[in-house]
Design a protein around this motif. Sequence first.
Motif, short mmCIF file in Angstrom:
data_model
loop_
_atom_site.label_atom_id
_atom_site.label_comp_id
_atom_site.label_asym_id
_atom_site.label_seq_id
_atom_site.Cartn_x
_atom_site.Cartn_y
_atom_site.Cartn_z
N MET A 326 0.83 -1.20 0.00
CA MET A 326 0.00 0.00 0.00
C MET A 326 0.87 1.25 0.00
O MET A 326 0.60 2.22 -0.73
CB MET A 326 -0.92 0.00 1.23
N ALA A 327 1.94 1.24 0.81
CA ALA A 327 2.83 2.39 0.88
C ALA A 327 3.55 2.61 -0.45
O ALA A 327 3.67 3.75 -0.93
CB ALA A 327 3.85 2.20 2.00
N VAL A 328 4.01 1.52 -1.06
CA VAL A 328 4.73 1.64 -2.34
C VAL A 328 3.80 2.17 -3.44
O VAL A 328 4.15 3.09 -4.20
CB VAL A 328 5.32 0.28 -2.75
N ALA A 329 2.60 1.61 -3.51
CA ALA A 329 1.63 2.07 -4.52
C ALA A 329 1.26 3.53 -4.29
O ALA A 329 1.16 4.33 -5.24
CB ALA A 329 0.38 1.19 -4.49
N PHE A 330 1.05 3.89 -3.02
CA PHE A 330 0.69 5.27 -2.70
C PHE A 330 1.79 6.22 -3.17
O PHE A 330 1.52 7.28 -3.75
CB PHE A 330 0.46 5.42 -1.20
N LEU A 331 3.05 5.86 -2.89
CA LEU A 331 4.17 6.73 -3.25
C LEU A 331 4.22 6.99 -4.75
O LEU A 331 4.25 8.14 -5.20
CB LEU A 331 5.48 6.09 -2.78
N PHE A 332 4.20 5.94 -5.55
CA PHE A 332 4.39 6.12 -6.99
C PHE A 332 3.18 6.76 -7.66
O PHE A 332 3.33 7.60 -8.56
CB PHE A 332 4.73 4.78 -7.65
N VAL A 333 1.98 6.40 -7.23
CA VAL A 333 0.79 6.99 -7.84
C VAL A 333 0.66 8.46 -7.45
O VAL A 333 0.28 9.30 -8.27
CB VAL A 333 -0.47 6.20 -7.45
N SER A 334 0.99 8.81 -6.21
CA SER A 334 0.87 10.20 -5.79
C SER A 334 1.83 11.11 -6.55
O SER A 334 1.56 12.29 -6.73
CB SER A 334 1.12 10.31 -4.28
N LEU A 335 2.96 10.56 -7.01
CA LEU A 335 3.90 11.36 -7.80
C LEU A 335 3.29 11.79 -9.13
O LEU A 335 3.64 12.84 -9.68
CB LEU A 335 5.18 10.57 -8.06
N ALA A 336 2.36 10.99 -9.64
CA ALA A 336 1.69 11.34 -10.91
C ALA A 336 0.50 12.25 -10.68
O ALA A 336 -0.08 12.78 -11.65
CB ALA A 336 1.23 10.06 -11.62
N GLY A 337 0.11 12.47 -9.43
CA GLY A 337 -1.07 13.24 -9.11
C GLY A 337 -1.11 14.64 -9.70
O GLY A 337 -2.13 15.03 -10.31
N LEU A 379 -2.84 -10.62 0.67
CA LEU A 379 -3.29 -9.24 0.81
C LEU A 379 -2.74 -8.32 -0.27
O LEU A 379 -3.29 -7.25 -0.53
CB LEU A 379 -2.87 -8.68 2.18
N LEU A 380 -1.65 -8.73 -0.91
CA LEU A 380 -0.92 -7.83 -1.82
C LEU A 380 -1.78 -7.16 -2.88
O LEU A 380 -1.75 -5.93 -3.02
CB LEU A 380 0.26 -8.58 -2.46
N PRO A 381 -2.58 -7.90 -3.67
CA PRO A 381 -3.36 -7.21 -4.71
C PRO A 381 -4.31 -6.16 -4.14
O PRO A 381 -4.39 -5.03 -4.65
CB PRO A 381 -4.14 -8.35 -5.39
N GLY A 382 -5.02 -6.50 -3.07
CA GLY A 382 -6.01 -5.57 -2.51
C GLY A 382 -5.39 -4.32 -1.92
O GLY A 382 -5.84 -3.20 -2.18
N VAL A 383 -4.32 -4.51 -1.12
CA VAL A 383 -3.74 -3.33 -0.47
C VAL A 383 -3.01 -2.46 -1.49
O VAL A 383 -2.99 -1.22 -1.36
CB VAL A 383 -2.82 -3.71 0.71
N ALA A 384 -2.42 -3.06 -2.52
CA ALA A 384 -1.75 -2.26 -3.55
C ALA A 384 -2.76 -1.44 -4.35
O ALA A 384 -2.56 -0.23 -4.57
CB ALA A 384 -0.94 -3.17 -4.48
N VAL A 385 -3.85 -2.07 -4.76
CA VAL A 385 -4.87 -1.33 -5.51
C VAL A 385 -5.51 -0.27 -4.61
O VAL A 385 -5.74 0.87 -5.04
CB VAL A 385 -5.94 -2.31 -6.06
N GLY A 386 -5.81 -0.64 -3.36
CA GLY A 386 -6.39 0.34 -2.44
C GLY A 386 -5.46 1.53 -2.21
O GLY A 386 -5.91 2.69 -2.17
N GLY A 387 -4.15 1.28 -2.06
CA GLY A 387 -3.20 2.36 -1.88
C GLY A 387 -3.14 3.30 -3.09
O GLY A 387 -3.03 4.51 -2.95
N ALA A 388 -3.23 2.71 -4.29
CA ALA A 388 -3.25 3.54 -5.50
C ALA A 388 -4.48 4.45 -5.52
O ALA A 388 -4.40 5.64 -5.87
CB ALA A 388 -3.22 2.64 -6.73
N GLY A 389 -5.63 3.89 -5.14
CA GLY A 389 -6.84 4.70 -5.11
C GLY A 389 -6.76 5.82 -4.08
O GLY A 389 -7.17 6.96 -4.35
N GLN A 390 -6.22 5.52 -2.90
CA GLN A 390 -6.07 6.55 -1.87
C GLN A 390 -5.12 7.64 -2.31
O GLN A 390 -5.31 8.81 -1.99
CB GLN A 390 -5.58 5.90 -0.58
N ALA A 391 -4.08 7.27 -3.08
CA ALA A 391 -3.11 8.26 -3.54
C ALA A 391 -3.72 9.25 -4.53
O ALA A 391 -3.23 10.38 -4.66
CB ALA A 391 -1.92 7.55 -4.19
#
Length: 475
Positions: A326-337, A379-391
């Motif tokens: 979730m943290a990794v997905a959040f970081l990279f997606v938020s950079l594109a925000g 948990l990996l698919p769900g938390v990664a996708v959820g982190g991207a959405g939160q970002a």
Amino acid sequence: MTETVTTAPVRSPAAPPALGGPGLFTVLLAAALPLIDFFIVNVALPTIGADLHAGEAVLELVVAGYGVAYAVLLVLGGRLGDLFGRRRLFLGGMAAFGLTSLACGLAPSAWTLVAARVAQGAASAAMLPQVLATIQAATRGGRRARAMSLYGATAGLSMVAGQVLGGVLVAADVAGTGWRSVFLVNVPVVVVGLVLGARFVPETRSQRPEPVDGAGTVLLALSLLTLLAPLTEGRAAGWPLWTWLSLAAFPGVAVAFYTVERRADRAGRTPLVPPSLFELTSLRRGLVLMVPFSIGFSGFMFVIAVALQSGEHLGPVAAGMALAPMAVAFLFVSLAGPRLIARYGSRVVTAGSVIQLVGIVLIVLAARRDWPHLDFTGLLPGVAVGGAGQALQLPNVLRLVMSEVPPARAGVGSGVMVTTQQSALALGVATLGTLFLSLVPHQGVRDALVTTLLVQLALALLTGLLSLRLPRTVG
């Protein structure tokens, strides 16, 4: 004979103080600390309870004492920064945060830890509002937009990373400190922040500072206390009479607070929370959206930590690292925000809500399929996708809320925004945490987790619907 006329050079008005790269790094570092500390104890609570012989009610106070003190004093912290100088409050709050973190790490008993956590929350309330207010007052145009996007990314990443870091530190048992390291780690970070802040953070303050609104401060504190205190402590304490009396008093105190603030606003004074500030559409609608988002976010973080440790019997590292994707997905997606928001406007927030919904559904399916062997892989698919959405949601909503707030009101605006966010985070732990822990004895950990996730699903759906009412463009 000619007369020589000399004219004095015309002085241009002083340029506003500028927040450079090192200064922005420093204030973002300070923004990360309070949010990390709100979540870092989630995976450390079992170890703290065993070491200090603390019961469930006292352990909840370790979390709630910090969160309530933080939420109650945030707006006051923003006003004091406007009045006495934001850099001064920033450095003072950061120094106090370091000292109270040291007190938490050295606490000899559970109740000493609770007191130190309350003081740590108060220090955070002095420090954090100055971050947004400084960005708002010392940046312009594109630099402000980038700084606000980075602030939002830092806030979201800190909330996830805090839980991961907590698990790693507890298990690492640095120099035999065990759970104490989750607090002691703040001390060297604060020392670095103070050195950088003294050199690179400019001083800003309101050009027309108003005295502290005493009546408003007291009534806001009472409003938040009468709501948050019984919700955070009620279940563990067995819902004694004081919790119901407190909840019954909340609506009356809240109405009294609004009445006092509106009267002061109409009289031309500057109340603690000016009702006229809510005439800004972006601020008003952004704050409304932030409430269900933050409730769902913090509730999930608390519940998943407890479920993985008590139900799956994972250690603190495994429980914390389960959220690393979730943290990794959040970081990279938020950079594109910033690029996405410039092209698509606030519809990026709506897209983020839909993606988060998919992530929650994937976590629910994994829990039902893999329990009692739910682990990092499941948990990996769900938390990664959820982190991207939160970002795609949090950084952009934070930026939108502050987009129309004038620099003169930067302190009060940032205080109102962070108070809303922090109060909702505390509510998430109180409400979803209480729901989960109440269901466990009757449904078991898996079904209690699934039920709580379905409530979060409803909150994410509400967030998506509210995002449709946001102004289309984000300044």
